[in-house]
Design an enzyme around this catalytic site. Structure first.
Site, short mmCIF file in Angstrom:
data_model
loop_
_atom_site.label_atom_id
_atom_site.label_comp_id
_atom_site.label_asym_id
_atom_site.label_seq_id
_atom_site.Cartn_x
_atom_site.Cartn_y
_atom_site.Cartn_z
N LYS A 20 -6.88 -0.92 11.70
CA LYS A 20 -6.29 -1.33 10.40
C LYS A 20 -5.06 -0.47 10.12
O LYS A 20 -4.03 -0.96 9.66
CB LYS A 20 -7.34 -1.19 9.29
CG LYS A 20 -6.90 -1.75 7.94
CD LYS A 20 -6.17 -0.74 7.07
CE LYS A 20 -5.83 -1.33 5.71
NZ LYS A 20 -4.99 -0.45 4.90
N GLU A 47 0.84 -1.21 0.00
CA GLU A 47 0.00 0.00 0.00
C GLU A 47 0.87 1.25 0.00
O GLU A 47 1.78 1.39 0.83
CB GLU A 47 -0.91 -0.01 1.24
CG GLU A 47 -1.90 1.14 1.25
CD GLU A 47 -2.85 1.09 2.45
OE1 GLU A 47 -3.13 -0.01 2.95
OE2 GLU A 47 -3.30 2.18 2.86
N ASP A 98 4.47 -14.34 11.22
CA ASP A 98 3.14 -14.70 10.75
C ASP A 98 2.16 -13.56 11.03
O ASP A 98 1.71 -13.38 12.16
CB ASP A 98 2.72 -15.99 11.48
CG ASP A 98 1.35 -16.50 11.07
OD1 ASP A 98 0.59 -15.74 10.45
OD2 ASP A 98 1.05 -17.65 11.38
N HIS A 129 -2.39 10.77 0.15
CA HIS A 129 -2.68 9.55 -0.61
C HIS A 129 -2.69 9.83 -2.11
O HIS A 129 -2.22 9.04 -2.91
CB HIS A 129 -4.05 9.00 -0.21
CG HIS A 129 -3.96 8.02 0.91
ND1 HIS A 129 -4.94 7.13 1.21
CD2 HIS A 129 -2.98 7.79 1.81
CE1 HIS A 129 -4.57 6.39 2.24
NE2 HIS A 129 -3.39 6.79 2.62
C1 MEV Z 1 -5.42 3.30 5.36
O1 MEV Z 1 -4.68 2.18 4.97
C2 MEV Z 1 -5.42 3.44 6.86
C3 MEV Z 1 -6.26 4.57 7.41
O2 MEV Z 1 -7.60 4.47 6.94
C4 MEV Z 1 -6.20 4.45 8.91
C5 MEV Z 1 -7.13 5.37 9.66
O3 MEV Z 1 -8.17 5.79 9.09
O4 MEV Z 1 -6.81 5.64 10.83
C6 MEV Z 1 -5.74 5.90 6.96
#
Ligand code: MEV
Length: 450
Positions: A289, A93, A305, A402
């Site tokens: 995430k 990513e 892992d 991004h």
């Molecule tokens: C993207 O990979 C992760 C985010 O969505 C995490 C977040 O929103 O805190 C930017």
């Protein structure tokens, strides 16, 4: 709809496929692709020239027909407990490595990251059913334990010499949940190894010992001499193999992070965002995430892992009966403190850590850390990415950063020339990036040249 011929062919592929030579597997699979020749050539182009090296990769898994590459990046300037690291990160990513690096640099100027190991206990279970009187079972426990330990002496010998081994064996009565169901809950210290094979071998030996032990208890009735071992397996839930990392500074040291708020205002807004991730599962999932963007990248780069560590982390996030943020913010007496506590059962010896040549180099790059040190490093990268994400979200938004990466990806996909890339970066600075807009921009650039 797939035609019958294709379905028949696929049925054919199913039988004996694993026994085919690699080349033949590739050919068989290629039958399902529009252009088999191109497919075979592409997949082969990702094979290593060095056949020994390729063989090593093929043998990590099964039915391998090629290698799937993922970028290997580094985040420099990561200061943890006053020690500086260059941290390898494997992730597909865009923005994750850049975000982690920027956060690492920012915090290196504010005391760096702080880290401490909470505990390093790992867990395994023998799940079994027994129909006898439960008082007898508990009475027999000391004798059972002795035999369990005795029969695994040879498996645990090396680990005991390294200071680890079996820490505790507990018998849990679960008969109120499932009829006749009990558990041996076993805790381990596996030192620098992740320890999955070690733990599972011990648990399976425990299973055999239990069966053997009961079959010899002639004082018991026939039913009580029979024990059903349902399964023996480690648990990936490792709340006691846990690390805590944090950053802290005076709120005034956050002045300038946001162009519209002073340091105190930014810290309070940041805290609000983290608090939201504590009470709202939709936000918590995305928030966590973002943490695993950083953790997984290190876990993968070091041959550990990532499914196991993710599973543990998400279960841990739900330990209070509700899925919530793994990180917390405190602001007290003007001090902003951002903390992440996370279970991380990692290893630095054994398994892929020594077999995968890049995993081995990653560990070397980190100064060949102990498993505990690696737990701290991986968690810090989780905190770094979490800080970067929440900072962007609460200031200029996530898309600005991004989109820069997104633009670079689209330009590469469209095969843009270096000169056009520079022009595009300038043009899209204040515009919304989309595939069609970039395509249109490149078309205009081409027309202007002609
Ligand atoms: C993207 O990979 C992760 C985010 O969505 C995490 C977040 O929103 O805190 C930017």
């Amino acid at each position: 709809m797939e035609d019958n011929k294709k379905i028949r062919k696929r049925d054919k592929i199913k039988r004996g496929f694993s026994k085919l030579l690699k080349e033949d597997k590739l050919k068989a699979v290629a039958e399902y692709i529009e252009n088999p020749g191109e497919f075979i050539a592409l997949l082969k182009s990702f094979w290593y020239q060095d056949s020994e090296k390729q063989k090593q990769f093929d043998e990590f898994s099964e039915n391998t027909i090629s290698n799937f590459h993922i970028p290997y990046g580094v985040s420099p300037n990561v200061v943890i407990n006053d020690k500086s690291y260059i941290v390898p990160m494997v992730i597909e990513e865009s923005s994750v490595v850049a975000a982690a690096s920027a956060a690492a640099k920012f915090w290196s100027e504010r005391g760096g990251f702080h880290a401490e190991i909470v505990d390093v206990k790992k867990v395994g279970q023998v799940h079994f059913c027994w129909k006898g009187d439960k008082n007898i079972l508990f009475d027999l426990l000391p004798a059972i334990k002795e035999e369990l330990l005795q029969n695994t002496m040879s498996i645990t010998e090396k680990m005991r010499k390294r200071g680890g081994g079996i820490l505790d064996i507990n018998l849990l009565d679960m008969t109120d949940k499932i009829e006749n169901y009990y558990q041996l809950l076993v805790t381990f210290n596996t030192c620098d190894s992740m320890g999955a094979n070690f733990i599972n071998s011990i648990l399976e030996s425990f299973g055999h010992t239990l069966q053997n032990f009961f079959s010899r208890q002639n004082q018991l009735d026939e039913m009580s001499r029979d024990i059903e071992i349902v399964m023996c397996i480690l648990s990936n839930y490792t709340p006691e193999c846990c690390v805590k990392v944090w950053v802290e500074c005076h709120v005034d040291d956050l002045n300038g992070v946001d162009e519209h708020l002073d340091g105190k205002g930014f810290a309070e807004k940041f805290k609000k965002a983290v608090d939201i991730a504590h009470i709202d599962v939709y936000r918590a999932t995305t928030h966590n995430k973002g943490i695993y963007n950083g953790i997984d990248a290190v876990v993968i780069a070091t041959g550990n892992d990532f499914r196991a560590t993710e599973a543990a982390g998400h279960a841990f996030a739900a330990r209070n009966g509700r899925y919530e943020s793994l990180s917390t913010v405190d602001i007290k007496d003007g001090i902003f403190r951002f903390t992440l506590e996370v279970p991380l059962a990692l290893g630095t010896v054994g398994g892929l850590t020594s077999l995968h040549p890049l995993a081995k180099k990653s560990l070397e790059l980190l100064g060949n850390p102990s498993a505990q040190e690696l737990m701290m490093i991986a968690a810090v990268m989780g905190l770094a990415n979490n800080y970067a994400a929440v900072k962007s979200l609460t200031t200029k938004g996530i898309q600005q950063g991004h989109m820069k990466m997104h633009l670079a990806n689209i330009l590469n996909q469209l095969g843009a020339k270096e000169s056009d890339k520079i022009k595009a970066e300038c043009y899209f600075k204040d515009k919304i990036v989309s595939y069609s807009e970039v395509e249109r921009f490149l078309q205009c650039a081409m027309n202007n040249v002609q």
